[in-house]
Design an enzyme around this catalytic site. Sequence first.
Site, short mmCIF file in Angstrom:
data_model
loop_
_atom_site.label_atom_id
_atom_site.label_comp_id
_atom_site.label_asym_id
_atom_site.label_seq_id
_atom_site.Cartn_x
_atom_site.Cartn_y
_atom_site.Cartn_z
N LYS A 33 0.84 -1.20 0.00
CA LYS A 33 0.00 0.00 0.00
C LYS A 33 0.88 1.25 0.00
O LYS A 33 2.09 1.18 0.24
CB LYS A 33 -0.92 0.00 1.23
CG LYS A 33 -0.18 0.05 2.56
CD LYS A 33 -1.13 -0.02 3.73
CE LYS A 33 -0.37 0.06 5.06
NZ LYS A 33 -1.28 0.07 6.21
N ARG A 129 -11.55 0.58 14.87
CA ARG A 129 -11.21 1.22 13.61
C ARG A 129 -11.85 0.40 12.49
O ARG A 129 -13.06 0.34 12.40
CB ARG A 129 -9.67 1.32 13.49
CG ARG A 129 -9.16 2.32 12.49
CD ARG A 129 -7.65 2.30 12.39
NE ARG A 129 -7.12 1.05 11.87
CZ ARG A 129 -5.87 0.85 11.50
NH1 ARG A 129 -4.98 1.83 11.61
NH2 ARG A 129 -5.46 -0.32 11.04
N TYR A 257 12.41 32.22 7.49
CA TYR A 257 11.20 32.87 7.99
C TYR A 257 11.21 32.99 9.51
O TYR A 257 11.47 32.02 10.23
CB TYR A 257 9.96 32.07 7.58
CG TYR A 257 9.65 32.12 6.11
CD1 TYR A 257 9.33 33.32 5.48
CD2 TYR A 257 9.66 30.96 5.34
CE1 TYR A 257 9.05 33.36 4.13
CE2 TYR A 257 9.37 30.98 3.99
CZ TYR A 257 9.06 32.20 3.39
OH TYR A 257 8.77 32.24 2.05
#
Length: 362
Positions: A33, A129, A257
């Site tokens: 997968k 699940r 940043y």
Amino acid sequence: MSAATLTIDLSAVAENTRRFVRAGSPAVLAVVKADGFGHGLADVARTAVANGATWIGVTSVAEGVAVRAAGVTVPVLSWLNPVQVDVPTVLRHRIDLAVPSGRHLAAIVAAEPRHPVRVHLQLDTGMARDGAAPEEWAGLMAAARRAEVAGWVTVVGVMGHLAMADRPGHPGNAQGKSALLRGVALAEQAGLRPTLRHLAATAATLTDPSAHLDLVRIGAGLVGIDPSGSTRLRPSLRLTAPVAQVRRVGAGVGVGYGHTGVTGRPTTLALLPLGYADGLPRSASGRAQVLVRGRRCPVIGVISMDQTVVDVGDVPVEPGDQAVLFGPGRAEPAVEEWAAWAGTIPHEIVTGIGHRVGRSVR
């Protein structure tokens, strides 16, 4: 293209597969997968089968079709599908389906398949699940038996998953095993005769022989990741990037940043042309390290979308030099280290490398 390169070592996948096969497991299902855990679905599937895996596991029917397109002929199991699955495609490509609920089973029956669909009854054995909840098991077994007698399905297996397999000895593992065996007993009481019971993924396969049953499902382990931390497997990835720019700066210089990184001394900064859009976790900013000219050097400032700055100190770095972000070498940062720096698991690191990063397969 970021000019970074992800090198995929299929010999490591082969070695890891053989290790699981040699471990005496009754049969190995190679899970491919998520594009073979970021290593290439077709390459990982073919390599695993060539080295002893006798099943392939995927989440979707589309992945199963891709496995067949890669020329793989061993049985393929798909276990995460919508209720209205494409039954003709399943039959055409000889894909087994996990059935996690009565609704999924009813949809298969309603499709009136021309041939029985091979199914694995998927039980929730402790994860809340995927899989049928325990109170649904008896009804699912009875419905599966009716569908089998009618010729719509063939019940091949009963499967579950362990929530605590990465913690050997956790009582949840014993509870999960007991739950699966209880489900198998219910299946047999309903008149079903599944030949495959499977529960263990990589961690349980490595740490708990009693969980092996008839089939083990190995995904992360194929690519060198042991979630239990009990076994040294062979890593199969190296991520490199060229130094795009070098600059000498003084102390007290803010980098990137927000100036989240500030130089503490005069130093050299090396810019790498990849960032979080390429799969580097932004949460590893200020903690991660890369290997430059044989020396570990820290990332400084925030990892940006396309750029990462490394403080190389006095290392004599030139534009075009290759930096190793992670790899299997002794001095190279490991995938597991990047996971720790980012507060995640190695699986997320290896599956997250973006498609702007070039691939080199060997």
